[in-house]
Design an enzyme around this catalytic site. Structure first.
Site, PDB file in Angstrom:
ATOM      1  N   HIS A   1      71.510  16.921  25.013  1.00  0.00           N
ATOM      2  CA  HIS A   1      70.470  16.532  25.973  1.00  0.00           C
ATOM      3  C   HIS A   1      69.342  15.671  25.383  1.00  0.00           C
ATOM      4  O   HIS A   1      69.137  14.524  25.755  1.00  0.00           O
ATOM      5  CB  HIS A   1      69.825  17.790  26.569  1.00  0.00           C
TER       6      HIS A   1
HETATM    7  C1  BDR Z   1      67.252  21.401  28.046  1.00  0.00           C
HETATM    8  O1  BDR Z   1      67.014  22.793  27.884  1.00  0.00           O
HETATM    9  C2  BDR Z   1      67.054  23.153  26.532  1.00  0.00           C
HETATM   10  O2  BDR Z   1      67.872  24.255  26.368  1.00  0.00           O
HETATM   11  C3  BDR Z   1      67.516  21.948  25.754  1.00  0.00           C
HETATM   12  O3  BDR Z   1      66.831  21.859  24.521  1.00  0.00           O
HETATM   13  C4  BDR Z   1      67.182  20.784  26.657  1.00  0.00           C
HETATM   14  O4  BDR Z   1      65.865  20.317  26.435  1.00  0.00           O
HETATM   15  C5  BDR Z   1      68.573  21.214  28.758  1.00  0.00           C
HETATM   16  O5  BDR Z   1      68.551  21.824  29.997  1.00  0.00           O
END
Ligand code: BDR
Ligand code: CA
Length: 311
Positions: A241
């Site tokens: 992400h």
């Molecule tokens: C987001 O949530 C976190 O778990 C990850 O770091 C990312 O920023 C994804 O949904």
């Protein structure tokens, strides 16, 4: 010219990769890293941020601790994805880099006030608590922000922490609402795009093949958090992400999206934190974000691997 950024983050393995990418990239000047509670509680996210800087070998970027809870709700964390420390997957030494005394929110306010308008970009990789708290505390800084490029939300993917919401927005929807209503130039990396950037085996192998401590760490981290997403989605790897935010700043041509209206659900318990994105432009609500929908995934991973090789 380098672009000045503040990374606001809740590391998190994917946050860690994003921070490493930024620290390895000469186009970017990281003015500071501000930690927020999210994937794990604040004492761990601020420590993890310092561990990551130390791993990178870039030890002169100041790290600040910010808000330890959302503006109006109890903190929800994600150890089920990121492990107990938030950085599970490889053992790294306790950091020697000190934590700054100043509160992260004050650092954000002060930095924006000290710099000319439109010269500092904010890169939130976690819940938007610190950013919203800074905007609440010092409304004069809002118009000084050059751009906010954030990871959060979803339209086609809808949700990951609930059927309706993505984690970062779900954790602090009131903060997200403040940011999405702020009229700042906003670029959003939703799940729709991160789910097109999967850590497939050859991509993880490429990190490991760097043969460096950073390459090993990134391969170990991605292999660790993959286990959860692969089991959940049955995909050939996990979405990576947060590094999409930094990659966008380095090479926006890797991405495409639409200028649309995005509203945040703060009332309903059922759909708390939903990003109601008018992708099909069926309302006349004004656009407030560039909502990214697509990514050149091979180009993204090539950029990432090349930059990480420099650390
Ligand atoms: C987001 O949530 C976190 O778990 C990850 O770091 C990312 O920023 C994804 O949904
Ligand atoms: Ca994150």
């Amino acid at each position: 010219m380098t672009r000045k950024i503040i990374i606001d983050t809740d590391p998190g393995q994917d946050d860690a990769v994003a921070i490493l990418l930024a620290l390895a990239s000469p186009e970017l000047e990281v003015l500071g890293i501000t930690a927020v509670a999210g994937n794990v509680p604040l004492p761990l996210t601020q420590k993890n941020a310092r561990i990551i800087c130390e791993l990178s070998g870039v030890i002169d970027v100041p790290v600040f601790a910010g808000c330890d809870a959302p503006l109006a709700r109890k903190l929800v964390t994600a150890e089920h994805v990121h492990g107990k420390t938030g950085l599970d997957g490889i053992d790294l030494p306790e950091p020697e880099i000190p934590l700054q005394d100043q509160h992260a929110v004050d650092f954000i306010v002060e930095t924006l006030r000290q710099h000319p308008a439109n010269t500092v970009t904010l890169c939130p990789l976690g819940p938007l608590t610190n950013i919203a708290a800074a905007f609440n505390k010092a409304p004069d800084i809002v118009e000084k922000v050059q751009q906010i490029v954030l990871m959060g939300g979803a339209y086609f993917q809808v949700g990951n922490i609930t059927p309706a919401a993505e984690f970062n927005i779900y954790v602090d929807p009131e903060a997200a609402e403040i940011v999405f209503k702020s009229k700042v130039d906003l670029v959003v990396m939703p799940l729709d795009v991160t789910h097109k950037a999967l850590t497939t085996q050859p991509r993880v192998d490429a990190f490991r093949a760097l043969g460096t401590r950073v390459g090993m760490a990134v391969a170990s981290w991605t292999a660790f958090f993959e286990r959860f997403d692969v089991a959940k989605y049955g995909s050939a790897g996990a979405p990576l992400h947060d590094p999409t935010v930094i990659a966008y700043l380095i090479d926006p041509k890797l991405f495409s999206g639409r200028h649309i209206n995005v509203e945040i659900e703060v009332q309903s318990d059922l759909t708390r934190g939903m990003t109601v994105a008018d992708w099909w432009r069926v309302t006349d609500r004004p656009a407030n974000a560039l909502f990214i929908g697509d990514i050149h995934a091979d180009g993204f991973f090539a950029l990432l691997t090349d930059r990480l090789s420099r650390l």
